[in-house]
Design an enzyme around this catalytic site. Structure first.
Site, PDB file in Angstrom:
ATOM      1  N   THR A  19       0.535   8.583   2.600  1.00 16.55           N
ATOM      2  CA  THR A  19      -0.122   9.698   3.409  1.00 16.55           C
ATOM      3  C   THR A  19       0.656  10.776   3.507  1.00 16.55           C
ATOM      4  OG1 THR A  19       0.261   9.023   5.631  1.00 16.55           O
ATOM      5  CG2 THR A  19      -1.742   8.228   4.676  1.00 16.55           C
ATOM      6  N   THR A  28       6.343   3.053   4.184  1.00 15.04           N
ATOM      7  CA  THR A  28       7.669   2.719   4.659  1.00 15.04           C
ATOM      8  C   THR A  28       7.969   1.288   4.825  1.00 15.04           C
ATOM      9  OG1 THR A  28       6.851   2.949   6.883  1.00 15.04           O
ATOM     10  CG2 THR A  28       8.065   4.933   5.982  1.00 15.04           C
ATOM     11  N   ASP A  29       6.765   0.419   4.861  1.00 15.71           N
ATOM     12  CA  ASP A  29       7.000  -1.023   5.094  1.00 15.71           C
ATOM     13  C   ASP A  29       8.175  -1.673   4.206  1.00 15.71           C
ATOM     14  OD1 ASP A  29       5.550  -0.847   7.149  1.00 15.71           O
ATOM     15  OD2 ASP A  29       3.766  -1.937   6.497  1.00 15.71           O
ATOM     16  N   LYS A  33      14.423  -1.311   7.816  1.00 16.36           N
ATOM     17  CA  LYS A  33      13.302  -0.632   8.704  1.00 16.36           C
ATOM     18  C   LYS A  33      13.463  -1.674   9.901  1.00 16.36           C
ATOM     19  CE  LYS A  33       8.602   0.632   9.391  1.00 16.36           C
ATOM     20  NZ  LYS A  33       7.229   0.712   8.692  1.00 16.36           N
TER      21      LYS A  33
END
Lengths: 427, 479
Positions: free
Chosen positions: A84, A159-160, A238
């Site tokens: 997004t 981002t995952d 992350k």
């Protein structure tokens, strides 16, 4: 004429009449109206007696800026994999309209036009959890193609799985000597506080004003919008599900800190811009897994991987320990696990990593580690992230002979294994 | 008066914003606003975001042009990742939702069977995310109104939303905010533009204030309720007035704003839609342009909230303060003023408990309201420390006839000074008292009633009821 989404309508129920714009509802049982106040109201479709059309919706033409190439600025291609980063909320769909063309992008982030000339293209529109090895190959080929024409590539990515993709690209793009920066946004770009614009701007600035020439991740350094870090592709993880500074370098240091004003290099050893003779080494569809050690483990879990090509053993503590010792009557299963690992190890490379995330694996200190070495489990002395070990193992299996895989897994190829671990830790 | 406002086509509606107590609306941080220990400082930028309609909001663009940086201070227990917009919201605070539903029920608004949380775009930095979460809880209909002395005013709608962060200071391009207030639940009640005079605006605001104070879960104290006035006059434009310090000044502020607009029009100027701040001297000054209608889009992180019959049936309808005053006045035969003070000073519960045990409504009400104050003001005694148990003991003696009701004040005074002893207030035998007075009148019949009273009261050291003494005296003298 039947009213469509976006149309101004008047809805009558038994006891009220409401005027508003028709908005897509959560399902077919509800009708949602955007009232004059701007608020949405949800109505049970069964209770609606009449929907009167008042005014058809007219789509507005979006005026996007005309883009002029600026002399003296580097050119960057932004490749989108979905997410997004530049999306907008829309009436027609009620959801998110993706925005990917350079015009759309610069309409949203006009400041980037002062930093670099922008090309922009959508590669795939997908959630990052759905990405697989084939997408790595596709992306790598696109990067190679683009880098023949432009000075650097920015990849926008959910981002995952940024960490996995970054590692994968750095292995595929052997000989890369141009910047490839991966950026994401932890907070959606439909909110004023999104981190998307800042991450993107910092990545563009870093490409524009530095001699950096390898794959890296560019994300927020802290919860403030003041600095981004340029982090090594193979050593970044992350570590938070939602914060904008979720990405941290593990067992190493960031390359550089970037603010809107300046770039500060934090390391001297980094790949610089060069001739960029890329020797592309793609992934094959190999079967590699990650098995996490946990209490009360059953041999069936290990047995499951019999038909795989390789396996990462995400074990406990210092040696990446697995429950392999028979201590008493309660631990008979552990003996079976050890026997099964031994069988697997003969068939495929098994690589131990540690669940502690930080620190190096050392299988010499305790007897369990020594027993694991006895059956050929690899990974001793390595400080690879579990995720990087997984990517590396799959990539090695795709490109090298089995014997070579066993030796290369412990060799530092792309900065995935550090020789020294200094004192930085969650700082 | 009213005709004058009709002539200039004065249109006015008000919005009341009331903070709730307890936890924040979408996280479990405290809403106590203590701001004791600062433990976070972050710096952010906010970009104007585009609403559903595709048009960036005018107000948001205006803020973006200012190119500000926002610094947020967090205080212990009063911020978490949710206020920092670093984590999606938790499910809605059920207590706050119930309070909002109760208010909507009292005002007879229509409550949708499914509530949608919206994002209201705010780019001035006062909300970290760039939007305020807000949900429509009730819509007005023909049954939703309040009757004032100057006519009926319809209620338009009720919202439940997050309060914004409070501004601390501005330094060049940096604006500093405290996160403690951010996310505190806020009820917004809006009226239709049915208000015909400035005085009526005040009446509506006071009534709604009373209504809100009646409901449990309301935050109390300065700044916990805020009123906005929306008004316009003939040939003018809609103006929003924000930041009333004192409700009593509301009519003057509106008067002044009408005058300002009339003067501007006389000079040939056009009135522009804008938000104006109320100044301490009851004048107003420009704050920002009027925000447009395109500033809301759905909060996709929170599923719609189903409002079923069971939930609505479980909502208790609290008695309003005004209703309560009338009821207890009648029930206990108290005058309106005493009833009002009992309610206002939160002494009703104590009163009712004491009344249940001892009766004597008038004495109990006067004691817990007036005597307590008198002991403090006149003698500087810590009478606010008197507990229910203290009162129970004293009224128990009265009820048993061991203490004259005229001596309750004296007994409490002694008690606070540690000199309480029941023997001191031994009820004087009526016959003995009459005998004493008879003799006194015989001896010193030439003295005035007042002088005789003095002698009697001195003899009994204030241990008799003065009123009773006077009655006996008059009876004996035949006056």
């Amino acid at each position: 004429m039947q009213a469509k989404e976006g149309d101004l309508v008047e809805v009558s129920t038994d006891n009220e009449v409401l005027k508003g714009r028709l908005i897509p509802g959560p399902d077919k049982t509800r009708i949602v109206l955007k009232l004059g106040s701007g608020y949405n109201i949800s109505l049970d479709r069964k209770k609606i007696k009449k929907i009167k059309l008042i005014k058809k919706y007219q789509e507005k033409e979006n005026a996007f800026p005309f883009i002029k190439t600026k002399k003296g600025l580097k050119t960057v291609t932004i490749l989108h994999t979905g997410g997004t980063l530049a999306s907008e909320v829309s009436y027609e769909t009620g959801g998110v309209i993706p925005r990917y063309t350079p015009e759309e992008l610069l309409g949203k982030f006009p400041e980037i036009a002062d930093i670099v000339n922008v090309k922009s293209r959508l590669i795939r529109n997908m959630w990052s959890e759905d990405i697989n090895f084939k997408h790595y190959n596709l992306l790598a080929k696109e990067i190679v193609k683009e880098l023949r024409k432009v000075d650097g590539v920015i990849i926008t990515h959910g981002t995952d799985t940024i960490g996995y993709t970054a590692a994968a690209l750095s292995f595929i793009l052997e000989g890369l000597e141009k910047p490839v920066l991966i950026v994401g946004a932890q907070r959606s770009s439909d909110r004023g506080s999104s981190d998307a614009a800042f991450n993107l701007t910092c990545a563009a600035k870093f490409i524009a004003e530095s001699d950096f020439g390898e794959v890296a991740i560019c994300m927020h350094e802290s919860m403030s919008d003041d600095n981004c870090l340029i982090m090594p592709a193979c050593k970044t993880r992350k570590l938070h599900s939602s914060r904008r500074d979720a990405f941290k370098v593990v067992n190493g240091k960031a390359f550089a800190r970037v603010s809107k004003e300046k770039i500060t290099f934090l390391r001297k050893n980094y790949g610089r811009i060069g001739k960029n003779h890329i020797n592309i080494k793609l992934f094959k569809d190999v079967k590699v897994g990650i098995l996490k050690a946990h209490p009360n483990m059953k041999v069936d879990e290990v047995r499951f991987y019999r038909n795989f090509d390789g396996l990462v053993l995400d074990g406990y503590g210092l040696a990446g320990n697995f429950p392999i010792n028979k201590i008493d009557n309660f631990t008979l299963e552990n003996e079976k696990i050890y026997a099964e690992l031994k069988k697997l190890s003969k068939k495929m490379p098994l690589v131990a990593t540690t669940q502690t995330i930080f620190g190096r694996v050392n299988m010499n200190v305790y007897s369990t580690g020594r027993k694991m070495q006895d059956i050929g489990i690899l990974g001793n002395y390595s400080d690879m992230l579990t995720e990087t070990a997984f990517i590396k193992l799959a990539w090695l299996l795709s490109n090298f002979k089995k014997e070579d895989v066993r030796s290369l897994i412990g060799e530092n190829l792309r900065g995935e294994i550090s020789k020294r671990i200094t004192s930085e830790f969650l700082e | 008066m009213k005709d004058d406002y009709d002539k200039i086509n004065f249109l006015c509606g008000i919005e009341i914003h009331q903070e709730l107590s307890g936890k924040k609306l979408f996280c479990s941080c405290s809403a106590d606003l203590k701001e004791e220990k600062k433990d976070l400082e972050i710096k952010r930028e906010i970009r104007s975001s585009v609403g559903e309609s595709g048009e960036a909001d005018v107000a948001s663009l205006y803020e973006q042009k200012k190119n500000l940086k926002f610094v947020y201070y967090g205080y212990e227990d009063e911020h978490c990742l949710i206020e920092c917009d670093e984590q999606p919201p938790d499910p809605i605070n059920q207590d706050a939702l119930k309070t909002a539903l109760e208010i909507a029920t009292i005002l007879k608004l229509k409550i949708p069977d499914e509530l949608i949380v919206m994002r209201k775009v705010i780019s001035d930095g006062s909300v970290v995310s760039g939007f305020q979460r807000s949900l429509l809880v009730g819509l007005g209909n023909e049954e939703s109104f309040i009757d004032t002395s100057q006519g009926r005013v319809r209620i338009k709608d009720i919202y439940l939303e997050e309060d914004a962060a409070k501004i601390i200071k501005k330094e060049r391009d940096n604006v500093y905010f405290s996160l403690s207030r951010a996310g505190i639940p806020l009820i917004e009640i809006g009226t239709q533009p049915d208000i015909k005079t400035p005085e009526q605006a005040k009446e509506v605001a006071s009534y709604l204030g009373m209504l809100l104070r009646s409901v449990p879960g309301i935050r109390r104290g300065i700044g916990t309720i805020r009123q906005d006035v929306n008004m316009s006059i003939l040939n003018g434009a809609r103006i929003e007035l924000k930041g009333f310090q004192d409700l009593r000044n509301m009519p003057y502020v509106i008067e002044n704003e009408i005058k300002r607009q009339l003067e501007m029009m006389n000079q040939g100027n056009k009135i522009k839609e804008e938000v104006r701040k109320v100044n301490a001297d009851c004048s107003t000054s420009f704050l920002r342009p009027m925000p447009g209608a395109s500033r809301l889009y759905p909060e996709t992180d929170i599923p719609n909230i189903k409002i079923d019959k069971e939930l609505l049936n479980g909502i208790k309808k609290t008695e309003l303060i005004d209703e309560k005053i009338v009821r207890i006045g009648k029930q206990y035969n108290l005058n309106n003023e005493i009833a009002r003070v009992l309610v206002k000073e939160n002494k009703l519960e104590l009163f009712e408990e004491l009344h249940k045990q001892f009766g004597m409504p008038e004495l109990i009400a006067r004691t817990i309201l007036l005597t307590v104050k008198d002991l403090k003001n006149r003698l500087g005694l810590p009478s606010d420390k008197l507990t229910k148990k203290d009162f129970e003991e004293i009224f128990n003696y009265v009820k048993k006839g061991m203490l004259d009701k005229g001596l309750v004040s004296k007994a409490l005074e002694d008690r606070l000074q540690g000199k309480f002893s029941l023997a001191k207030y031994k009820v004087v035998d009526e016959k003995e008292l009459e005998f004493f007075i008879k003799n006194l009148v015989k001896e010193k019949g030439n003295l005035s009633d007042g002088a005789l009273m003095g002698i009697i009261m001195q003899e009994y050291k204030g241990m008799v009821d003065g009123k009773r003494v006077m009655e006996i005296l008059k009876k004996i003298r035949g006056t």
